[in-house]
Write a protein that holds these residues in place. Sequence first.
Motif, PDB file in Angstrom:
ATOM      1  N   LEU A 155       0.816  -1.219   0.000  1.00 16.22           N
ATOM      2  CA  LEU A 155       0.000   0.000   0.000  1.00 16.22           C
ATOM      3  C   LEU A 155       0.847   1.266   0.000  1.00 16.22           C
ATOM      4  CD1 LEU A 155      -2.707  -1.140   2.579  1.00 16.22           C
ATOM      5  CD2 LEU A 155      -2.935  -1.053   0.087  1.00 16.22           C
ATOM      6  N   ASP A 156       1.937   1.265   0.762  1.00 13.85           N
ATOM      7  CA  ASP A 156       2.744   2.474   0.895  1.00 13.85           C
ATOM      8  C   ASP A 156       3.853   2.562  -0.142  1.00 13.85           C
ATOM      9  OD1 ASP A 156       1.147   3.099   3.018  1.00 13.85           O
ATOM     10  OD2 ASP A 156       2.622   2.628   4.569  1.00 13.85           O
ATOM     11  N   HIS A 157       4.595   1.480  -0.325  1.00 12.67           N
ATOM     12  CA  HIS A 157       5.721   1.523  -1.254  1.00 12.67           C
ATOM     13  C   HIS A 157       5.258   1.459  -2.709  1.00 12.67           C
ATOM     14  CE1 HIS A 157       9.861   0.999  -2.610  1.00 12.67           C
ATOM     15  NE2 HIS A 157       9.432   0.007  -3.384  1.00 12.67           N
ATOM     16  N   HIS A 158       4.279   0.599  -2.987  1.00  8.56           N
ATOM     17  CA  HIS A 158       3.807   0.430  -4.367  1.00  8.56           C
ATOM     18  C   HIS A 158       2.546   1.242  -4.666  1.00  8.56           C
ATOM     19  CE1 HIS A 158       6.646  -2.737  -5.549  1.00  8.56           C
ATOM     20  NE2 HIS A 158       6.508  -3.226  -4.332  1.00  8.56           N
ATOM     21  N   LEU A 176       2.876  -9.928 -18.128  1.00  9.59           N
ATOM     22  CA  LEU A 176       2.857  -8.901 -17.086  1.00  9.59           C
ATOM     23  C   LEU A 176       4.155  -8.944 -16.301  1.00  9.59           C
ATOM     24  CD1 LEU A 176      -0.813  -9.355 -15.849  1.00  9.59           C
ATOM     25  CD2 LEU A 176       0.082  -7.504 -17.264  1.00  9.59           C
ATOM     26  N   ARG A 177       4.693  -7.768 -16.008  1.00 12.02           N
ATOM     27  CA  ARG A 177       5.961  -7.663 -15.299  1.00 12.02           C
ATOM     28  C   ARG A 177       5.712  -7.414 -13.815  1.00 12.02           C
ATOM     29  NH1 ARG A 177       7.730  -2.800 -18.953  1.00 12.02           N
ATOM     30  NH2 ARG A 177       5.529  -2.442 -18.466  1.00 12.02           N
ATOM     31  N   VAL A 178       6.462  -8.149 -13.001  1.00 12.50           N
ATOM     32  CA  VAL A 178       6.417  -7.984 -11.548  1.00 12.50           C
ATOM     33  C   VAL A 178       7.732  -7.336 -11.121  1.00 12.50           C
ATOM     34  CG1 VAL A 178       6.299  -9.188  -9.339  1.00 12.50           C
ATOM     35  CG2 VAL A 178       4.901  -9.988 -11.248  1.00 12.50           C
ATOM     36  N   PRO A 179       7.685  -6.209 -10.415  1.00 15.48           N
ATOM     37  CA  PRO A 179       6.506  -5.545  -9.848  1.00 15.48           C
ATOM     38  C   PRO A 179       5.978  -4.386 -10.677  1.00 15.48           C
ATOM     39  CG  PRO A 179       8.472  -4.646  -8.851  1.00 15.48           C
ATOM     40  CD  PRO A 179       8.943  -5.661  -9.852  1.00 15.48           C
ATOM     41  N   ARG A 180       6.526  -4.135 -11.867  1.00 14.38           N
ATOM     42  CA  ARG A 180       6.153  -2.933 -12.603  1.00 14.38           C
ATOM     43  C   ARG A 180       4.659  -2.904 -12.944  1.00 14.38           C
ATOM     44  NH1 ARG A 180       9.870  -1.008 -17.474  1.00 14.38           N
ATOM     45  NH2 ARG A 180      11.269  -0.924 -15.651  1.00 14.38           N
ATOM     46  N   ASP A 181       4.125  -4.009 -13.435  1.00 13.07           N
ATOM     47  CA  ASP A 181       2.709  -4.052 -13.801  1.00 13.07           C
ATOM     48  C   ASP A 181       1.828  -4.505 -12.635  1.00 13.07           C
ATOM     49  OD1 ASP A 181       3.293  -3.301 -16.466  1.00 13.07           O
ATOM     50  OD2 ASP A 181       3.802  -5.383 -16.947  1.00 13.07           O
ATOM     51  N   VAL A 182       2.296  -5.491 -11.912  1.00 16.33           N
ATOM     52  CA  VAL A 182       1.565  -6.020 -10.753  1.00 16.33           C
ATOM     53  C   VAL A 182       2.582  -6.312  -9.649  1.00 16.33           C
ATOM     54  CG1 VAL A 182      -0.013  -7.779  -9.867  1.00 16.33           C
ATOM     55  CG2 VAL A 182      -0.121  -7.116 -12.276  1.00 16.33           C
TER      56      VAL A 182
END
Length: 260
Positions: free
Chosen positions: A117-120, A208-214
């Motif tokens: 919630l805070d970082h992403h 999908l790219r982690v963490p860029r997309d999800v």
Amino acid sequence: MDWLEDDYQNAVLCGVLDAARDHDANVVCFAGGVLDSPTRLGRQRNAIYELVGPQNVDGLVVMAGTIGNHVGPEALAAFLERFRPLPMCSVAMPIPGVPSVLVDNATGMREALVHLLDHHRAERVACIRGPEANPEAAGRYGVYCDVLSERRLPIEPALTVVGDFQQASGAAAIDLLLGERGLRPDAIVAINDDMALGALQALRARGLRVPRDVALVGFDDVDAAEFSNPPLTTVRQPLREQGARAAEMVLAQLRGEAVD
């Protein structure tokens, strides 16, 4: 225990072996599957537990958090009655009348969600939860609901998928969320690393790219989390220490010492 092809269970077993070596004790491992497994093969594997008794062991460390996933604490407690008066210790599930080694799931799960919630800056967080009969999985899911409520974010039932702690169920959860339900969460919290790793593979298969997309987090910090691509963000719990503590508690009972 359930089976040996599992980083989580192997880490706990290594802790049991550590304590056994320190006390010059021998270890016999019964890998007999999940009790009352929904699959025929799983139920057949349960027959191994019939071989356990005072004729071949002096005490039991029970990987309750794995073999009890489908039956829950009360049914598992009834199953363990057949082994009394052998000293016992349960790992990862509180069993009435049996000493247990547990971790503070609430703190770790809260930190994982706050990270999303805070970082992403996540606003729609999906949850891949574990078996509904497993108290650890239920507790971690409860923290998920609590944190979203505290942040005044909606708890959408469609964003929650029940898994079974295995990688295949994590991948299936992604297919259900993004495919059948047509949802697009910006973050996913998985109740354990195996389901998170399965989800990671399914997300990559969809491009999908982690963490860029999800963004994605797990729970356990098994060895495979460090070597996945990308490395998995996860909550570390002291798996090897849990196994050692459980074995020490059984050995203490054998020495006639009181164990909480």
